[in-house]
Design a protein around this motif. Structure first.
Motif, PDB file in Angstrom:
ATOM      1  N   THR A  97      15.024 -30.088  -1.185  1.00  6.60           N
ATOM      2  CA  THR A  97      15.700 -31.388  -1.280  1.00  6.60           C
ATOM      3  C   THR A  97      14.736 -32.541  -1.035  1.00  6.60           C
ATOM      4  N   GLU A  98      13.610 -32.252  -0.366  1.00 11.37           N
ATOM      5  CA  GLU A  98      12.621 -33.283  -0.065  1.00 11.37           C
ATOM      6  C   GLU A  98      11.431 -33.236  -1.004  1.00 11.37           C
ATOM      7  N   ASP A  99      11.459 -32.309  -1.951  1.00 14.48           N
ATOM      8  CA  ASP A  99      10.342 -32.129  -2.883  1.00 14.48           C
ATOM      9  C   ASP A  99      10.515 -33.085  -4.066  1.00 14.48           C
ATOM     10  N   GLN A 100       9.642 -34.098  -4.143  1.00 11.10           N
ATOM     11  CA  GLN A 100       9.767 -35.100  -5.209  1.00 11.10           C
ATOM     12  C   GLN A 100       9.422 -34.541  -6.584  1.00 11.10           C
ATOM     13  N   ALA A 101       8.758 -33.373  -6.611  1.00 19.44           N
ATOM     14  CA  ALA A 101       8.446 -32.742  -7.888  1.00 19.44           C
ATOM     15  C   ALA A 101       9.649 -32.009  -8.471  1.00 19.44           C
ATOM     16  N   ALA A 102      10.658 -31.779  -7.637  1.00 23.84           N
ATOM     17  CA  ALA A 102      11.865 -31.077  -8.091  1.00 23.84           C
ATOM     18  C   ALA A 102      12.786 -32.045  -8.819  1.00 23.84           C
ATOM     19  N   PRO A 103      13.398 -31.611  -9.919  1.00 21.32           N
ATOM     20  CA  PRO A 103      14.350 -32.480 -10.626  1.00 21.32           C
ATOM     21  C   PRO A 103      15.524 -32.859  -9.727  1.00 21.32           C
ATOM     22  N   GLU A 104      16.138 -33.992 -10.011  1.00 21.54           N
ATOM     23  CA  GLU A 104      17.252 -34.480  -9.208  1.00 21.54           C
ATOM     24  C   GLU A 104      18.396 -33.469  -9.172  1.00 21.54           C
ATOM     25  N   GLY A 105      18.692 -32.854 -10.316  1.00 23.01           N
ATOM     26  CA  GLY A 105      19.771 -31.872 -10.345  1.00 23.01           C
ATOM     27  C   GLY A 105      19.498 -30.688  -9.444  1.00 23.01           C
ATOM     28  N   LEU A 106      18.242 -30.248  -9.398  1.00 23.11           N
ATOM     29  CA  LEU A 106      17.883 -29.119  -8.535  1.00 23.11           C
ATOM     30  C   LEU A 106      18.033 -29.506  -7.066  1.00 23.11           C
ATOM     31  N   ARG A 107      17.616 -30.722  -6.712  1.00 20.01           N
ATOM     32  CA  ARG A 107      17.737 -31.160  -5.308  1.00 20.01           C
ATOM     33  C   ARG A 107      19.211 -31.234  -4.898  1.00 20.01           C
ATOM     34  N   GLN A 108      20.051 -31.664  -5.830  1.00 18.40           N
ATOM     35  CA  GLN A 108      21.488 -31.720  -5.532  1.00 18.40           C
ATOM     36  C   GLN A 108      22.062 -30.318  -5.336  1.00 18.40           C
ATOM     37  N   ARG A 109      21.633 -29.378  -6.186  1.00 19.04           N
ATOM     38  CA  ARG A 109      22.096 -27.984  -6.021  1.00 19.04           C
ATOM     39  C   ARG A 109      21.667 -27.427  -4.673  1.00 19.04           C
ATOM     40  N   ALA A 110      20.439 -27.734  -4.290  1.00 18.47           N
ATOM     41  CA  ALA A 110      19.927 -27.243  -3.003  1.00 18.47           C
ATOM     42  C   ALA A 110      20.754 -27.810  -1.848  1.00 18.47           C
ATOM     43  N   SER A 111      21.092 -29.095  -1.920  1.00 24.41           N
ATOM     44  CA  SER A 111      21.910 -29.711  -0.864  1.00 24.41           C
ATOM     45  C   SER A 111      23.289 -29.069  -0.788  1.00 24.41           C
ATOM     46  N   GLN A 112      23.883 -28.824  -1.947  1.00 23.58           N
ATOM     47  CA  GLN A 112      25.202 -28.195  -1.977  1.00 23.58           C
ATOM     48  C   GLN A 112      25.152 -26.787  -1.408  1.00 23.58           C
ATOM     49  N   MET A 113      24.086 -26.057  -1.694  1.00 23.96           N
ATOM     50  CA  MET A 113      23.941 -24.698  -1.174  1.00 23.96           C
ATOM     51  C   MET A 113      23.753 -24.704   0.336  1.00 23.96           C
ATOM     52  N   ILE A 114      23.030 -25.703   0.833  1.00 26.96           N
ATOM     53  CA  ILE A 114      22.840 -25.811   2.291  1.00 26.96           C
ATOM     54  C   ILE A 114      24.188 -26.002   2.965  1.00 26.96           C
ATOM     55  N   VAL A 115      24.997 -26.885   2.423  1.00 26.32           N
ATOM     56  CA  VAL A 115      26.322 -27.132   2.978  1.00 26.32           C
ATOM     57  C   VAL A 115      27.175 -25.871   2.913  1.00 26.32           C
ATOM     58  N   ALA A 116      27.112 -25.171   1.774  1.00 26.49           N
ATOM     59  CA  ALA A 116      27.878 -23.936   1.618  1.00 26.49           C
ATOM     60  C   ALA A 116      27.462 -22.880   2.634  1.00 26.49           C
ATOM     61  N   LEU A 117      26.209 -22.900   3.059  1.00 32.37           N
ATOM     62  CA  LEU A 117      25.710 -21.930   4.035  1.00 32.37           C
ATOM     63  C   LEU A 117      25.972 -22.378   5.477  1.00 32.37           C
TER      64      LEU A 117
END
Length: 215
Positions: free
Chosen positions: A188-208
């Protein structure tokens, strides 16, 4: 100027002119050759550009024609029959693997062949490996998927963020929730990652049950 001096100057001028003509006869071909090479090189470059453009146009037309086939089987057969090398062969292989629900075995085989072709640029091979790992899912052992994804997740590789995302999901699969949350938070803090991927990562963190960097 005296008459003798004038005569000497005329003779000297004739001598210089004769020497110049002699040099031209001896070395003038070099200049002609340079002109020919320059013009020929420009013509060759234009011919190559025209040839590449025509090849790309023909390949695109063949792909569009193949995709117009009435059935998935006919489409795959038409795509497989398109003559292609280099980057075009990689695109053809990816198209053959684009419909795994219809022919899973063929898709996996096409991706495997693409991933193992050393003549192709790494951008295509990494994409094939990534796609194949995702397609295989739990059918492949976790250790095998780790081994396939680790090189793609190395710094500088074209699909590093996507590979890191898949590696985080493997940690979830292994029951390593805290490690997975940490890996996803880093994404989520990786600026090289696409915005959609960072959003998916945030959602997965919440789900966990974890907290995002903002939270």
């Amino acid at each position: 100027m005296s008459q003798p001096d004038s005569f000497i100057e005329e003779v000297s001028e004739e001598v210089r002119r004769d020497k110049l003509f002699a040099l031209f006869r001896k070395y003038g071909w070099i200049g002609v050759l340079l002109v020919v090479l320059t013009v020929g090189g420009a013509a060759w470059n234009e011919w190559q550009k025209s040839t590449r453009a025509a090849s790309a146009q023909a390949f695109g037309d063949a792909i569009l024609t193949a995709l117009d086939a009435e059935t998935p089987e006919a489409r795959r057969t038409a795509i497989a029959g398109i003559d292609a090398t280099g980057d075009k062969a990689a695109i053809r292989a990816l198209l053959l693997a684009s419909d795994p629900t219809e022919d899973r075995a063929a898709s996996l085989a096409a991706l495997q062949a693409l991933a193992e072709d050393p003549a192709l640029p790494v951008v295509y091979r990494d994409l094939a490996i990534l796609r194949r790992v995702i397609l295989l899912g739990a059918e492949a052992p976790v250790a095998d998927r780790h081994a396939a994804l680790d090189p793609i997740a190395a710094p500088g590789r074209p699909y590093r963020p996507l590979a890191l995302e898949q590696l985080a999901y493997l940690l979830v699969e292994e029951g390593k929730k805290d490690e997975a949350v940490a890996a996803l938070r880093a994404l989520t803090e990786d600026q090289a990652a696409p915005e959609g991927l960072r959003q998916r990562a945030s959602q997965m963190i919440v789900a966990l049950g974890g907290e995002t960097a903002e939270g």
